[in-house]
Design a protein around this motif. Structure first.
Motif, PDB file in Angstrom:
ATOM      1  N   MET A 162       0.827  -1.256  -0.128  1.00  0.00           N
ATOM      2  CA  MET A 162      -0.178   0.014   0.016  1.00  0.00           C
ATOM      3  C   MET A 162       0.989   1.158  -0.056  1.00  0.00           C
ATOM      4  O   MET A 162       1.526   1.415   0.980  1.00  0.00           O
ATOM      5  N   PRO A 163       0.867   2.047  -0.816  1.00  0.00           N
ATOM      6  CA  PRO A 163       1.682   3.329  -1.052  1.00  0.00           C
ATOM      7  C   PRO A 163       1.369   4.077   0.147  1.00  0.00           C
ATOM      8  O   PRO A 163       0.195   4.217   0.627  1.00  0.00           O
ATOM      9  N   GLN A 164       2.403   5.131   0.315  1.00  0.00           N
ATOM     10  CA  GLN A 164       2.219   6.004   1.342  1.00  0.00           C
ATOM     11  C   GLN A 164       2.673   7.389   0.898  1.00  0.00           C
ATOM     12  O   GLN A 164       3.655   7.513   0.073  1.00  0.00           O
ATOM     13  N   LEU A 165       2.137   8.590   1.410  1.00  0.00           N
ATOM     14  CA  LEU A 165       2.521   9.831   0.874  1.00  0.00           C
ATOM     15  C   LEU A 165       3.527  10.602   1.702  1.00  0.00           C
ATOM     16  O   LEU A 165       3.418  10.573   3.147  1.00  0.00           O
TER      17      LEU A 165
ATOM     18  N   LYS B 261      -2.223  18.745 -13.306  1.00  0.00           N
ATOM     19  CA  LYS B 261      -2.532  19.676 -14.272  1.00  0.00           C
ATOM     20  C   LYS B 261      -1.412  19.847 -15.337  1.00  0.00           C
ATOM     21  O   LYS B 261      -1.317  20.568 -16.035  1.00  0.00           O
ATOM     22  N   GLY B 262      -0.605  18.971 -15.380  1.00  0.00           N
ATOM     23  CA  GLY B 262       0.794  19.136 -16.077  1.00  0.00           C
ATOM     24  C   GLY B 262       0.763  17.939 -17.068  1.00  0.00           C
ATOM     25  O   GLY B 262      -0.279  17.513 -17.673  1.00  0.00           O
ATOM     26  N   LEU B 263       1.891  17.624 -17.611  1.00  0.00           N
ATOM     27  CA  LEU B 263       2.240  16.760 -18.587  1.00  0.00           C
ATOM     28  C   LEU B 263       2.066  15.384 -18.293  1.00  0.00           C
ATOM     29  O   LEU B 263       2.040  14.291 -19.130  1.00  0.00           O
ATOM     30  N   ASN B 264       2.214  14.986 -16.940  1.00  0.00           N
ATOM     31  CA  ASN B 264       2.461  13.713 -16.569  1.00  0.00           C
ATOM     32  C   ASN B 264       0.989  12.880 -16.512  1.00  0.00           C
ATOM     33  O   ASN B 264      -0.023  13.468 -16.284  1.00  0.00           O
ATOM     34  N   ASP B 265       0.853  11.748 -16.938  1.00  0.00           N
ATOM     35  CA  ASP B 265      -0.357  10.972 -17.048  1.00  0.00           C
ATOM     36  C   ASP B 265      -0.157   9.928 -15.761  1.00  0.00           C
ATOM     37  O   ASP B 265       0.205   8.833 -15.829  1.00  0.00           O
ATOM     38  N   TYR B 266      -0.768  10.317 -14.695  1.00  0.00           N
ATOM     39  CA  TYR B 266      -0.774   9.529 -13.497  1.00  0.00           C
ATOM     40  C   TYR B 266      -1.703   8.351 -13.323  1.00  0.00           C
ATOM     41  O   TYR B 266      -1.361   7.465 -12.837  1.00  0.00           O
ATOM     42  N   ASP B 267      -2.529   8.305 -14.474  1.00  0.00           N
ATOM     43  CA  ASP B 267      -3.484   7.149 -14.570  1.00  0.00           C
ATOM     44  C   ASP B 267      -2.488   5.926 -15.032  1.00  0.00           C
ATOM     45  O   ASP B 267      -2.251   5.004 -14.608  1.00  0.00           O
ATOM     46  N   ALA B 268      -2.017   6.303 -16.314  1.00  0.00           N
ATOM     47  CA  ALA B 268      -0.800   5.352 -16.881  1.00  0.00           C
ATOM     48  C   ALA B 268       0.181   4.839 -15.649  1.00  0.00           C
ATOM     49  O   ALA B 268       0.571   3.794 -15.462  1.00  0.00           O
ATOM     50  N   ILE B 269       0.714   5.974 -14.877  1.00  0.00           N
ATOM     51  CA  ILE B 269       1.862   5.654 -14.071  1.00  0.00           C
ATOM     52  C   ILE B 269       1.320   4.630 -13.022  1.00  0.00           C
ATOM     53  O   ILE B 269       2.122   3.773 -12.580  1.00  0.00           O
TER      54      ILE B 269
ATOM     55  N   GLU C  76       0.639   1.040 -13.798  1.00  0.00           N
ATOM     56  CA  GLU C  76       1.803   0.227 -13.989  1.00  0.00           C
ATOM     57  C   GLU C  76       2.303  -0.060 -12.712  1.00  0.00           C
ATOM     58  O   GLU C  76       2.573  -1.330 -12.378  1.00  0.00           O
ATOM     59  N   LEU C  77       2.271   0.858 -11.849  1.00  0.00           N
ATOM     60  CA  LEU C  77       3.076   0.570 -10.569  1.00  0.00           C
ATOM     61  C   LEU C  77       2.111  -0.582  -9.894  1.00  0.00           C
ATOM     62  O   LEU C  77       2.627  -1.309  -8.985  1.00  0.00           O
TER      63      LEU C  77
ATOM     64  N   GLU D  12      -8.012   5.256  -6.420  1.00  0.00           N
ATOM     65  CA  GLU D  12      -8.509   4.531  -7.365  1.00  0.00           C
ATOM     66  C   GLU D  12      -7.957   3.318  -7.687  1.00  0.00           C
ATOM     67  O   GLU D  12      -8.301   2.168  -8.052  1.00  0.00           O
ATOM     68  N   TYR D  13      -6.755   3.355  -7.383  1.00  0.00           N
ATOM     69  CA  TYR D  13      -5.797   2.220  -7.826  1.00  0.00           C
ATOM     70  C   TYR D  13      -5.548   1.231  -6.809  1.00  0.00           C
ATOM     71  O   TYR D  13      -5.239  -0.033  -6.788  1.00  0.00           O
ATOM     72  N   TRP D  14      -5.383   1.792  -5.624  1.00  0.00           N
ATOM     73  CA  TRP D  14      -5.328   1.012  -4.280  1.00  0.00           C
ATOM     74  C   TRP D  14      -6.540   1.432  -3.566  1.00  0.00           C
ATOM     75  O   TRP D  14      -6.341   2.004  -2.437  1.00  0.00           O
ATOM     76  N   PRO D  15      -7.660   0.688  -3.527  1.00  0.00           N
ATOM     77  CA  PRO D  15      -8.825   1.031  -2.993  1.00  0.00           C
ATOM     78  C   PRO D  15      -8.679   0.863  -1.506  1.00  0.00           C
ATOM     79  O   PRO D  15      -9.779   1.553  -0.773  1.00  0.00           O
ATOM     80  N   ASP D  16      -7.960   0.206  -0.897  1.00  0.00           N
ATOM     81  CA  ASP D  16      -7.637   0.054   0.501  1.00  0.00           C
ATOM     82  C   ASP D  16      -6.900   1.236   1.158  1.00  0.00           C
ATOM     83  O   ASP D  16      -6.684   1.315   2.323  1.00  0.00           O
TER      84      ASP D  16
END
Length: 297
Positions: free
Chosen positions: A1-4, A245-253, A256-257, A291-295
């Protein structure tokens, strides 16, 4: 589970050069954000006094946060062996700093792209130096994270392994349980390359991530590649922006992660336009990770 986590991108000069901001002031700002940790920087002026290390750790942990990552900039590509040995000793000191702060991840870099270096020489110097640091990291339970970097603020030349092919060759030279990649999608734009292409090549080695965003002030990505891909100095066409709001596609990132089972720290390098911007970037990432890690909490 990612942490910020968050990094004081907007306050580096104040914390590292003129001392007009104290580390405790940054802590007080950062702990109010909806994050789990604060990424640290070895060059904070007050970190020169080792007696401050446990004080800052206690101040952060008192608020229920941690210091998971240390950002530092070893220069392992100097042709002089004595110089490289000094950099190894610095890196070992930073590993000890990471451990003292309660962290698990300590950044490494390749070094500066000196014009006299061949590709093989640079990769060899950097790989050998990192390997020499790994026993110390393993002993203290610290993982060394190699970032696809652009250029340290205090370097004359850009990162030796800025270009994707060189970075991947360096990563492939080092296989150790206490070594991995710190992926920074925005830095790939500064090399005039595609951040998703890099991610797909190294995703199974990624253990931490820097989250930021860039936008083009003028022109196109193709203009950037033609004019400033891998050039000296900061890319003039690119500017820091609010994440999402920039160039990075965080959905695609994140897709994949998630696919490769990533569960490490994501540290936000943002807020150059104020703490309100940083708060919005935190909110965006929390929503997107959910969205990608629902927990994710």
């Amino acid at each position: 589970m990612p942490q910020l986590a968050v990094f004081p991108k907007a306050f580096m000069h104040e914390l590292c050069k003129d001392g007009t901001m104290k580390v405790s002031e940054w802590i007080d700002l950062a702990v109010e954000l909806e994050v789990d940790g604060l990424e640290w920087y070895a060059g904070f002026l007050e970190m020169a006094d080792k007696s401050n290390w446990p004080v800052f750790r206690e101040q952060v942990e008192r608020h229920g946060k941690t210091i998971p990552m240390l950002c530092c900039s070893p220069d392992f590509t100097h042709p002089d062996a004595a110089f490289r040995e000094k950099e190894i000793k610095k890196q070992i000191g930073w590993i000890e700093m990471t451990h003292a702060l309660g962290g698990s991840y300590c950044r490494v870099l390749s070094g500066q792209r000196r014009p006299e270096l061949t590709m093989e020489e640079g990769i060899g110097f950097a790989a050998d130096c990192i390997k020499e640091c790994l026993p110390h990291a393993e002993k203290l339970g610290v993982t060394l994270i190699l970032e696809n970097h652009y250029k340290d603020d205090f370097w004359e030349y850009p990162e030796f392994a800025q270009q994707m092919d060189i970075f991947c060759k360096l990563v492939d030279r080092i296989h150790h349980p206490n070594f991995g990649v710190n992926y920074d999608p925005s830095n790939t734009f500064l090399a005039g390359e595609d951040p998703l292409e890099l991610l797909y090549r190294v995703s199974d080695r990624v253990v931490t991530m820097h989250a930021s965003d860039r936008y083009l002030k003028e022109g196109t990505i193709e203009d950037l590649r033609k004019e400033e891909g891998g050039a000296m100095g900061y890319a003039k066409r690119l500017s820091h922006g609010e994440i999402g709001k920039g160039l990075n596609d965080y959905d695609a990132i994140f897709k994949e992660l998630k696919r490769v089972g990533f569960d490490g720290w994501i540290s936000i390098e943002d807020g150059v336009d104020g703490m309100d911007q940083l708060e919005r970037s935190v909110a965006f990432l929390r929503k997107k990770i959910k969205e990608y890690w629902p927990d994710f909490k």
